[in-house]
Motif scaffolding. Structure first.
Motif, PDB file in Angstrom:
ATOM      1  N   MET A  92       0.835  -1.200   0.000  1.00 39.15           N
ATOM      2  CA  MET A  92       0.000   0.000   0.000  1.00 39.15           C
ATOM      3  C   MET A  92       0.870   1.251   0.000  1.00 39.15           C
ATOM      4  O   MET A  92       1.957   1.246   0.586  1.00 39.15           O
ATOM      5  N   ILE A  93       0.388   2.284  -0.642  1.00 41.99           N
ATOM      6  CA  ILE A  93       1.098   3.555  -0.665  1.00 41.99           C
ATOM      7  C   ILE A  93       0.131   4.663  -0.250  1.00 41.99           C
ATOM      8  O   ILE A  93      -1.018   4.700  -0.714  1.00 41.99           O
ATOM      9  N   ILE A  94       0.567   5.516   0.671  1.00 35.65           N
ATOM     10  CA  ILE A  94      -0.243   6.643   1.120  1.00 35.65           C
ATOM     11  C   ILE A  94       0.155   7.873   0.315  1.00 35.65           C
ATOM     12  O   ILE A  94       1.327   8.248   0.275  1.00 35.65           O
ATOM     13  N   MET A  95      -0.835   8.493  -0.328  1.00 35.25           N
ATOM     14  CA  MET A  95      -0.574   9.678  -1.144  1.00 35.25           C
ATOM     15  C   MET A  95      -1.590  10.766  -0.808  1.00 35.25           C
ATOM     16  O   MET A  95      -2.650  10.498  -0.240  1.00 35.25           O
ATOM     17  N   GLY A  96      -1.263  11.986  -1.188  1.00 34.86           N
ATOM     18  CA  GLY A  96      -2.176  13.096  -0.947  1.00 34.86           C
ATOM     19  C   GLY A  96      -1.423  14.410  -0.952  1.00 34.86           C
ATOM     20  O   GLY A  96      -0.194  14.452  -1.047  1.00 34.86           O
ATOM     21  N   ILE A  97      -2.156  15.489  -0.846  1.00 35.81           N
ATOM     22  CA  ILE A  97      -1.552  16.811  -0.817  1.00 35.81           C
ATOM     23  C   ILE A  97      -0.980  17.073   0.576  1.00 35.81           C
ATOM     24  O   ILE A  97      -1.210  16.297   1.515  1.00 35.81           O
ATOM     25  N   PRO A  98      -0.225  18.151   0.762  1.00 31.58           N
ATOM     26  CA  PRO A  98       0.332  18.437   2.087  1.00 31.58           C
ATOM     27  C   PRO A  98      -0.740  18.697   3.149  1.00 31.58           C
ATOM     28  O   PRO A  98      -1.818  19.234   2.870  1.00 31.58           O
ATOM     29  N   ASN A  99      -0.413  18.305   4.370  1.00 36.93           N
ATOM     30  CA  ASN A  99      -1.175  18.651   5.573  1.00 36.93           C
ATOM     31  C   ASN A  99      -2.599  18.103   5.600  1.00 36.93           C
ATOM     32  O   ASN A  99      -3.492  18.732   6.173  1.00 36.93           O
ATOM     33  N   VAL A 100      -2.815  16.946   4.986  1.00 45.63           N
ATOM     34  CA  VAL A 100      -4.128  16.297   5.106  1.00 45.63           C
ATOM     35  C   VAL A 100      -4.096  15.148   6.110  1.00 45.63           C
ATOM     36  O   VAL A 100      -5.134  14.534   6.377  1.00 45.63           O
ATOM     37  N   GLY A 101      -2.909  14.832   6.646  1.00 43.42           N
ATOM     38  CA  GLY A 101      -2.837  13.814   7.686  1.00 43.42           C
ATOM     39  C   GLY A 101      -2.236  12.497   7.257  1.00 43.42           C
ATOM     40  O   GLY A 101      -2.463  11.473   7.910  1.00 43.42           O
ATOM     41  N   LYS A 102      -1.433  12.483   6.192  1.00 44.20           N
ATOM     42  CA  LYS A 102      -0.839  11.223   5.728  1.00 44.20           C
ATOM     43  C   LYS A 102       0.085  10.611   6.769  1.00 44.20           C
ATOM     44  O   LYS A 102       0.005   9.410   7.064  1.00 44.20           O
ATOM     45  N   SER A 103       0.973  11.414   7.306  1.00 41.31           N
ATOM     46  CA  SER A 103       1.933  10.897   8.284  1.00 41.31           C
ATOM     47  C   SER A 103       1.240  10.502   9.589  1.00 41.31           C
ATOM     48  O   SER A 103       1.616   9.516  10.231  1.00 41.31           O
ATOM     49  N   THR A 104       0.211  11.247   9.974  1.00 42.02           N
ATOM     50  CA  THR A 104      -0.558  10.878  11.158  1.00 42.02           C
ATOM     51  C   THR A 104      -1.230   9.530  10.948  1.00 42.02           C
ATOM     52  O   THR A 104      -1.278   8.689  11.862  1.00 42.02           O
ATOM     53  N   LEU A 105      -1.735   9.303   9.734  1.00 42.77           N
ATOM     54  CA  LEU A 105      -2.344   8.012   9.417  1.00 42.77           C
ATOM     55  C   LEU A 105      -1.303   6.898   9.464  1.00 42.77           C
ATOM     56  O   LEU A 105      -1.557   5.813  10.003  1.00 42.77           O
ATOM     57  N   MET A 106      -0.140   7.167   8.904  1.00 43.13           N
ATOM     58  CA  MET A 106       0.951   6.181   8.929  1.00 43.13           C
ATOM     59  C   MET A 106       1.280   5.802  10.374  1.00 43.13           C
ATOM     60  O   MET A 106       1.383   4.606  10.710  1.00 43.13           O
ATOM     61  N   ASN A 107       1.429   6.772  11.231  1.00 42.72           N
ATOM     62  CA  ASN A 107       1.748   6.502  12.631  1.00 42.72           C
ATOM     63  C   ASN A 107       0.631   5.713  13.322  1.00 42.72           C
ATOM     64  O   ASN A 107       0.894   4.813  14.129  1.00 42.72           O
ATOM     65  N   ALA A 108      -0.617   6.057  12.985  1.00 43.65           N
ATOM     66  CA  ALA A 108      -1.750   5.370  13.618  1.00 43.65           C
ATOM     67  C   ALA A 108      -1.818   3.907  13.184  1.00 43.65           C
ATOM     68  O   ALA A 108      -2.104   3.020  14.001  1.00 43.65           O
ATOM     69  N   LEU A 109      -1.543   3.636  11.917  1.00 41.45           N
ATOM     70  CA  LEU A 109      -1.596   2.262  11.421  1.00 41.45           C
ATOM     71  C   LEU A 109      -0.472   1.415  12.013  1.00 41.45           C
ATOM     72  O   LEU A 109      -0.655   0.230  12.320  1.00 41.45           O
ATOM     73  N   LEU A 110       0.705   2.019  12.169  1.00 41.52           N
ATOM     74  CA  LEU A 110       1.848   1.288  12.717  1.00 41.52           C
ATOM     75  C   LEU A 110       1.876   1.294  14.243  1.00 41.52           C
ATOM     76  O   LEU A 110       2.679   0.583  14.857  1.00 41.52           O
ATOM     77  N   LYS A 111       0.992   2.133  14.822  1.00 38.70           N
ATOM     78  CA  LYS A 111       0.881   2.242  16.278  1.00 38.70           C
ATOM     79  C   LYS A 111       2.195   2.666  16.934  1.00 38.70           C
ATOM     80  O   LYS A 111       2.538   2.241  18.029  1.00 38.70           O
ATOM     81  N   LYS A 112       2.939   3.497  16.212  1.00 41.03           N
ATOM     82  CA  LYS A 112       4.140   4.103  16.761  1.00 41.03           C
ATOM     83  C   LYS A 112       4.509   5.296  15.889  1.00 41.03           C
ATOM     84  O   LYS A 112       4.071   5.392  14.734  1.00 41.03           O
ATOM     85  N   ARG A 113       5.292   6.190  16.443  1.00 38.77           N
ATOM     86  CA  ARG A 113       5.651   7.410  15.713  1.00 38.77           C
ATOM     87  C   ARG A 113       6.853   7.133  14.812  1.00 38.77           C
ATOM     88  O   ARG A 113       7.988   7.038  15.279  1.00 38.77           O
ATOM     89  N   VAL A 114       6.584   7.002  13.526  1.00 36.36           N
ATOM     90  CA  VAL A 114       7.657   6.770  12.557  1.00 36.36           C
ATOM     91  C   VAL A 114       7.762   7.899  11.547  1.00 36.36           C
ATOM     92  O   VAL A 114       8.747   8.004  10.823  1.00 36.36           O
ATOM     93  N   ALA A 115       6.739   8.731  11.481  1.00 36.83           N
ATOM     94  CA  ALA A 115       6.726   9.835  10.519  1.00 36.83           C
ATOM     95  C   ALA A 115       6.515  11.141  11.266  1.00 36.83           C
ATOM     96  O   ALA A 115       5.708  11.222  12.192  1.00 36.83           O
ATOM     97  N   LYS A 116       7.263  12.158  10.881  1.00 37.74           N
ATOM     98  CA  LYS A 116       7.150  13.463  11.507  1.00 37.74           C
ATOM     99  C   LYS A 116       5.832  14.110  11.122  1.00 37.74           C
ATOM    100  O   LYS A 116       5.431  14.087   9.957  1.00 37.74           O
TER     101      LYS A 116
END
Length: 308
Positions: free
Chosen positions: A119-143
């Motif tokens: 899976m690849i997460i895409m989108g424009i800036p500041n829509v929450g991609k990195s927050t979604l990534m962190n939530a799915l992995l259940k740890k902070r991996v993206a700033k």
């Protein structure tokens, strides 16, 4: 003034995303639920259409959007072939957990231990991609942060259970076709502040809110709004909130920032800036303007003879 914003690093990010997409099964496109189509990058649509990849459209920040309008957008997207749409808020820990199962349903051919779902997460800036990534992995991996274009490079991580997930930088497109999209993106904080005049953005936002959410404005700023336009609403906010310059005049810049902050934070209430109907009207008007014949130049007057 039309708003355009395409930082240099996004050209490289687009090329890298296109390469990664060739090795990916599902595109998770994160949209801002308040402006789903304005926040939908046409380049992402072109990339996934070229690779014929199914798409899970995530209408993030749904806790800030008008729920009735969000329901209409979900119906709109779920009618499209190869697309599934879901509304959620990445701030609510349990909601992103629905995404892996939805992705598996879109790519049943990858439901095999020997074929991990990519899976690849895409989108424009500041829509929450990195927050979604962190939530799915259940740890902070993206700033993450409330500023556009925080993520500058890709990273791919193992999600477990035969799934991998790639986070990508926010991608804008070289030219925003509709001026109103630029203003909605700026109002929703998807465009860098160096590319906008915030008073103009706030005036646009004020005019739109007066048309659709006058009751929320009246409740928030404790004033009647009937008969106001965007500029006079900003002036009213300045007067009500005591925004004054040293000479005693109204501090319009400060009042504009108050309105933008109240909208972005949800303090005004749950608001959507576009609906499927307003989008259709915008596209019809744009199409009609393009197809209208150019006005013929006025004929030059006949010269008058001195003998007449």
């Amino acid at each position: 003034m039309p708003i355009q914003w395409f930082p240099g690093h996004m050209t490289t990010a687009r090329k890298k995303a296109a390469e990664t997409l060739a090795r990916t099964d599902i595109v998770i496109e994160v949209l801002d639920a308040r402006i789903p189509e304005a926040s939908c990058n046409p380049m992402i649509r072109q990339l996934r259409d070229f690779r014929q990849r199914p798409c899970l459209k995530v209408l993030n920040k749904s806790d800030l959007a008008d729920p009735l309008v969000t329901a209409a957008w979900l119906e709109f997207y779920n009618r499209q072939p190869g697309v599934k749409a879901v509304a959620l808020s990445c701030k609510h820990p349990g909601e992103p957990g629905r995404i892996p199962a939805l992705c598996r349903a879109l790519a049943p051919h990858r439901n095999d231990p020997t074929k991990p779902l990519r899976m690849i997460i895409m989108g424009i800036p500041n829509v929450g991609k990195s927050t979604l990534m962190n939530a799915l992995l259940k740890k902070r991996v993206a700033k993450v942060g409330d500023e556009p274009a925080i993520t500058k490079s890709q990273q791919t991580l193992d999600l477990g259970k035969g799934m991998t997930l790639t986070d990508t930088p926010g991608l804008m497109w070289p030219r925003i076709e509709h001026d109103s999209d630029g203003y909605m993106l700026a109002a929703s904080h998807a465009i860098g502040t160096n590319a906008v005049i915030e008073e103009e953005v706030a005036t646009f936002l004020a005019g739109l809110l007066l048309e659709r959410y006058g009751d929320l404005l009246s409740a928030r700023y404790k004033c009647p709004v009937r008969g106001l336009d965007g500029a006079s609403l900003i002036e009213t906010i300045a007067a009500r909130r005591g925004c004054r310059l040293k000479g005693g005049g109204l501090d319009i810049e400060k009042a504009a920032l108050i309105l933008l902050t109240d909208y972005r934070s949800g303090a005004l209430g749950r608001i959507s800036l576009e609906t499927p109907e307003t989008r259709a009207t915008l596209l019809q008007a744009a199409s009609a303007a393009l197809s209208a014949p150019a006005a013929a130049p006025e004929a030059a007057p006949e010269p008058v003879s001195e003998l007449e």
